[in-house]
Structure formats: structure tokens, C-alpha cells
Design an enzyme around this catalytic site. Structure first.
Site, PDB file in Angstrom:
ATOM      1  N   HIS A 129      15.579  11.204   8.528  1.00 44.38           N
ATOM      2  CA  HIS A 129      15.913   9.816   8.886  1.00 44.38           C
ATOM      3  C   HIS A 129      16.330   9.669  10.339  1.00 44.38           C
ATOM      4  O   HIS A 129      16.028   8.656  10.974  1.00 44.38           O
ATOM      5  CB  HIS A 129      16.967   9.265   7.911  1.00 44.38           C
ATOM      6  N   ASP A 146       7.353   4.964   6.269  1.00 43.55           N
ATOM      7  CA  ASP A 146       8.172   5.981   5.586  1.00 43.55           C
ATOM      8  C   ASP A 146       7.635   6.065   4.162  1.00 43.55           C
ATOM      9  O   ASP A 146       8.241   5.561   3.219  1.00 43.55           O
ATOM     10  CB  ASP A 146       9.634   5.524   5.630  1.00 43.55           C
ATOM     11  N   SER A 147       6.482   6.698   4.049  1.00 48.55           N
ATOM     12  CA  SER A 147       5.713   6.595   2.804  1.00 48.55           C
ATOM     13  C   SER A 147       5.736   7.892   2.012  1.00 48.55           C
ATOM     14  O   SER A 147       6.173   8.936   2.499  1.00 48.55           O
ATOM     15  CB  SER A 147       4.256   6.295   3.153  1.00 48.55           C
ATOM     16  N   GLU A 193       8.441  -2.366   0.256  1.00 46.76           N
ATOM     17  CA  GLU A 193       8.450  -1.225  -0.679  1.00 46.76           C
ATOM     18  C   GLU A 193       7.689  -1.667  -1.932  1.00 46.76           C
ATOM     19  O   GLU A 193       7.970  -2.711  -2.502  1.00 46.76           O
ATOM     20  CB  GLU A 193       9.906  -0.843  -0.997  1.00 46.76           C
ATOM     21  N   GLN A 250       4.924   5.059 -10.529  1.00 43.87           N
ATOM     22  CA  GLN A 250       5.216   6.490 -10.451  1.00 43.87           C
ATOM     23  C   GLN A 250       6.380   6.880 -11.353  1.00 43.87           C
ATOM     24  O   GLN A 250       7.131   6.033 -11.821  1.00 43.87           O
ATOM     25  CB  GLN A 250       5.541   6.864  -9.001  1.00 43.87           C
ATOM     26  N   ASP A 301       2.734  -4.137  -1.816  1.00 37.46           N
ATOM     27  CA  ASP A 301       1.972  -3.034  -1.220  1.00 37.46           C
ATOM     28  C   ASP A 301       1.923  -3.224   0.300  1.00 37.46           C
ATOM     29  O   ASP A 301       1.450  -4.271   0.777  1.00 37.46           O
ATOM     30  CB  ASP A 301       0.559  -3.053  -1.827  1.00 37.46           C
TER      31      ASP A 301
HETATM   32  N1  SAM Z   1      11.099  10.620   2.908  1.00 39.86           N
HETATM   33  C1  SAM Z   1      10.057  10.548   2.005  1.00 39.86           C
HETATM   34  C2  SAM Z   1       9.002  11.587   2.034  1.00 39.86           C
HETATM   35  O1  SAM Z   1       8.225  11.711   2.979  1.00 39.86           O
HETATM   36  O2  SAM Z   1       8.937  12.328   1.057  1.00 39.86           O
HETATM   37  C3  SAM Z   1       9.506   9.190   1.737  1.00 39.86           C
HETATM   38  C4  SAM Z   1      10.587   8.447   1.060  1.00 39.86           C
HETATM   39  S1  SAM Z   1      10.390   6.873   0.439  1.00 39.86           S
HETATM   40  C5  SAM Z   1      11.142   7.139  -1.130  1.00 39.86           C
HETATM   41  C6  SAM Z   1       8.667   6.618   0.103  1.00 39.86           C
HETATM   42  C7  SAM Z   1       8.432   5.272  -0.573  1.00 39.86           C
HETATM   43  O3  SAM Z   1       7.135   4.792  -0.276  1.00 39.86           O
HETATM   44  C8  SAM Z   1       8.516   5.315  -2.107  1.00 39.86           C
HETATM   45  O4  SAM Z   1       9.670   4.661  -2.535  1.00 39.86           O
HETATM   46  C9  SAM Z   1       7.243   4.617  -2.579  1.00 39.86           C
HETATM   47  O5  SAM Z   1       7.444   3.766  -3.676  1.00 39.86           O
HETATM   48  C10 SAM Z   1       6.835   3.873  -1.303  1.00 39.86           C
HETATM   49  N2  SAM Z   1       5.403   3.528  -1.256  1.00 39.86           N
HETATM   50  C11 SAM Z   1       4.355   4.303  -1.635  1.00 39.86           C
HETATM   51  N3  SAM Z   1       3.210   3.637  -1.461  1.00 39.86           N
HETATM   52  C12 SAM Z   1       3.538   2.428  -0.939  1.00 39.86           C
HETATM   53  C13 SAM Z   1       2.764   1.294  -0.546  1.00 39.86           C
HETATM   54  N4  SAM Z   1       1.427   1.282  -0.649  1.00 39.86           N
HETATM   55  N5  SAM Z   1       3.429   0.215  -0.044  1.00 39.86           N
HETATM   56  C14 SAM Z   1       4.785   0.221   0.080  1.00 39.86           C
HETATM   57  N6  SAM Z   1       5.556   1.257  -0.302  1.00 39.86           N
HETATM   58  C15 SAM Z   1       4.942   2.354  -0.792  1.00 39.86           C
END
Ligand code: SAM
Length: 283
Positions: free
Chosen positions: A62, A155-156, A106, A31, A137
Site C-alpha cells: 500500500h 489495485d486489482s 470495487e 469469488q 466493474d
Molecule cells: N493487494 C491485492 C493483490 O494484489 O493481491 C489486491 C487487493 S484488492 C482486495 C483486489 C480487489 O479487486 C478485490 O476486492 C476484487 O473484488 C477487486 N476486483 C477484481 N476485479 C474487479 C473489477 N473488474 N472491477 C473492480 N474491482 C475488481
């Protein structure tokens, strides 16, 4: 300087913040990552042009993603956090001395590195010795886990791009399997307000319901997310988030919070009629 960050909140609605400085821009395998210094919201992390975290309102998200399950079962010892690259959820979890292990999965190492450098407000506790970081993943990670975690927090990002797999039946089924017999799953559940977000939240609700005997939704207001009206999902094998709330025990911990308290815990599960209807339609 007259710089603005603008995000589409729906095909017909836009949200803008005044920018003082564009602190970082980069692209990972997964991304586009940007950090802005904004006048109103402090530092802001965006992924693929969507706000993830702002210094001014991150406490709402949070607090509510973490303390609601922790106050429902204060005996939680082993936690899996999926996504959460900004570190805010980890920061809140590390405030509980009773938690022994936090596995954070993450997908994007660059998000973590950028947040450690630019947004220490959320990322400062990622080096806690109880935190084990796995860069992979989350969908794949949970496949091999069984009866291991007392709590899973998803928290995705949203249900497209790298986050898509974290809203699937396969994922929720594997989360069920990865949880202990009194396990709780809390997830970022999208917004009920604009049509596309509401469809995403209904899909997630329907899929989670297929696995968990207790499955509810609670609400928060987050000024920088589309419509400001946001939901979290609470699914559990045993605990009801309202009738099993351990308010006294949680208050005795003396954890100082800016948003969460045990009254708002109960109130957050009282939903407006239009949200109730959407959930009923999804069932
Ligand atoms: N608070 C936030 C929101 O709802 O907008 C979410 C914050 S956090 C930065 C989300 C994280 O999920 C990102 O850093 C992203 O890289 C991660 N992410 C997305 N898909 C993922 C996956 N399949 N496995 C693990 N992490 C993932």
C-alpha cells in the site's frame, strides 16, 4: 491445533502459513472470500484461494502503490481507485489533505463488508467523506470517463476471474482517456519470477506501452506474494517517476511511512537484468 493455509505459487511451488482460526468464509457472486487469523502474518484475506492482504506485510504494497505517484505529482486532486476492496490504498491516499476526491470502484461489495468487519487495519478509512464507493466493474466504469482523474490506481486481483478485464487493451485505453493531461496510471503488475506470472506481466507492459508515452515498472518485495518479488506499473502522460520526483516537497509533508521513502522511490525503478530482458522482449 495444527491447521495450515496453503497456496500454489506455481504448479511446482507451494506456500503455507499456520492458521490459529478460520474467521470467515463466504461466497459472493464473483469469488470465494476467506479471512484467517494466522500466527505469523496476523489476519489474512484470501480471494479464490489467493492471498490479497496480510496485516503483517500489507504496508509494503500500500505504501508503494500510493506514495510513488503522489511524490511524483503532489498536485494530484482527483483519484480513481479500481478494486482495492480491503481499503489499504484508500487509507494511504486519505493521508494527503490535498486530495479532494477519491472514487473507488470495487466489483464486490462483500469484500468491503468483510474487510470492514475483520480487517479494520486496512479498511478503517473507507468512510472518509472524500471517498465515493461505486460497486461495479472497473472495466465498465472507465468507459464513459474523459479527462477527469489526475491519478488512476489499479489495485486489482490477478488477470483471471473478475480481474481479467483490468489487464486488457480496452481498459488501458480508457484509463488513458479518463486521465487529465498530466495524469498517472499505477497498476498491480504481477511478478516477473515464475513463468505464468511473468507472461502476465509482459502482456500488461506491452498493452500499456501502446497508449502511454512514459511507461516504466518498479519493484517491491512482498513476502506473501508468489516469489516475494512483485512489480507495479507506472504509466504517465507527462511525468517521469524518477526525474520528476518531488522529494523535498514530499518529505516536507511529514507523512510517516513504514516502507516508502524518497530513496527507495528512486531505487525501486532500478531493475535486475532478468526483469529488464523480460520487459525488452515484451516491447
Ligand atoms: N493487494 C491485492 C493483490 O494484489 O493481491 C489486491 C487487493 S484488492 C482486495 C483486489 C480487489 O479487486 C478485490 O476486492 C476484487 O473484488 C477487486 N476486483 C477484481 N476485479 C474487479 C473489477 N473488474 N472491477 C473492480 N474491482 C475488481
Amino acid at each position: 491445533m495444527n491447521l495450515w493455509y496453503t497456496e500454489d505459487h506455481s504448479p511446482n511451488v507451494r506456500f503455507s502459513m499456520r492458521i490459529d482460526e478460520h474467521l470467515y468464509t463466504g461466497k459472493s457472486e464473483f469469488q470465494k472470500i476467506d479471512v484467517f487469523q494466522t500466527t505469523e502474518f496476523g489476519k489474512v484475506l484470501t480471494l479464490d484461494g489467493y492471498v490479497m492482504v496480510t496485516e503483517k506485510d500489507e504496508f509494503i504494497y500500500h505504501d508503494m502503490i500510493t506514495h510513488v505517484p503522489m511524490a511524483t505529482n503532489p498536485n494530484i486532486k482527483k483519484v480513481l481507485v479500481i478494486g482495492a476492496g480491503d481499503g489499504g490504498t484508500i487509507r494511504e491516499l486519505t493521508r494527503y489533505e490535498t486530495i479532494e476526491q477519491i472514487d473507488m470502484v470495487e466489483i464486490d461489495q462483500l469484500v468491503v463488508e468483510v474487510c470492514k468487519k475483520y480487517i479494520p487495519q486496512t479498511a478503517a478509512k473507507l468512510d472518509d467523506p472524500r471517498v465515493h464507493l461505486h460497486y461495479e466493474d472497473g472495466l465498465k466504469y472507465v468507459r464513459s470517463k474523459e479527462n477527469e482523474y489526475d491519478l488512476i490506481i489499479v489495485d486489482s486481483t490477478d488477470p483471471f476471474g473478475p480481474g481479467e478485464g483490468l489487464f486488457t487493451k480496452e481498459f488501458y485505453g480508457n484509463c488513458y482517456k479518463a486521465l487529465t493531461e498530466d495524469g498517472i496510471l499505477v497498476n498491480q503488475h504481477e511478478s516477473p519470477f515464475y513463468t505464468e506470472d511473468a507472461l502476465g506481466m509482459q502482456r500488461a507492459h506491452r498493452r500499456i506501452l501502446g497508449f502511454f508515452p512514459i511507461c516504466s515498472v518498479y519493484q517491491v518485495h512482498i513476502p506473501t506474494y508468489p516469489s516475494g518479488h512483485w512489480l507495479f506499473g507506472f504509466a504517465s502522460k507527462k511525468y517521469d517517476p524518477v526525474s520528476d520526483l518531488k522529494a523535498e516537497a514530499w518529505n516536507e509533508l511529514g507523512i510517516q511511512t513504514k516502507y516508502y521513502n524518497t530513496d527507495i522511490h528512486v531505487g525501486a525503478f532500478a531493475l535486475p537484468n532478468y526483469v529488464k530482458e523480460l520487459l525488452k522482449d515484451a516491447e
